[in-house]
Design a protein around this motif. Structure first.
Motif: not given
Length: 171
Positions: A89-115
């Protein structure tokens, strides 16, 4: 005393011009139209995702949310862990909330990344396995899968669910 009516008229002159601006907006200007998943289509998508994971030997949970992140369907296979339902449920909500696949979001939000701070927001599950559901150029929902060995496998099942109903999404 003749100047009082002139001054009063000068003060009131702008009001007829401003009156249309103060009137309520017409109803059609204040309403929007959007597409949404029917409960039947959401269930069909969830069943297809669950089936795809079963075929690969995975016991998972699948969640489908609407375009606003509200859960429409949740399915859990009998041996899927108890954590899989809130995670899907959290994955589905996150994908919709950020309009991004959660796999992509995982890569973009690694520790030390701007996001990276996104991961600290309440309800965000930045792990692969959550996808947006698109129809006619609009996001109509999201699907999340949890319980397969890794986010890529979860994502593959979610994608299979979307592919199974793709023709019905092209309305």
């Amino acid at each position: 005393m003749w100047f009082r009516p002139i001054v009063l008229a000068a003060l009131l002159l702008p009001f007829p011009l401003a009156l249309p601006l103060a009137l309520p907006v017409r109803a059609q200007d204040g309403l929007i139209t959007y597409k949404s998943l029917s409960p039947d289509l959401a269930l069909e998508l969830a069943r297809a995702a669950l089936s795809a994971c079963r075929e690969r030997g995975f016991q998972v949970a699948v969640a489908v949310v609407d375009r606003f992140g509200v859960t429409q369907v949740t399915l859990r296979d009998r041996f899927a862990g108890p954590h899989t339902v809130p995670t899907a449920t959290g994955k589905a909500w996150t994908a919709v909330s950020f309009r991004t696949a959660t796999g992509e979001l995982a890569a973009q939000t690694q520790s030390g990344a701007p996001q990276s701070g996104i991961r600290a927001l309440p309800g965000v599950v930045a792990v692969g396995g959550g996808l947006t559901i698109e129809a006619g150029g609009s996001t109509v929902g999201g699907v999340g899968v949890s319980g397969a060995p890794g986010g890529e496998a979860d994502g593959a099942c979610a994608k299979a669910g979307i592919e199974a109903v793709k023709e019905k999404l092209e309305f």
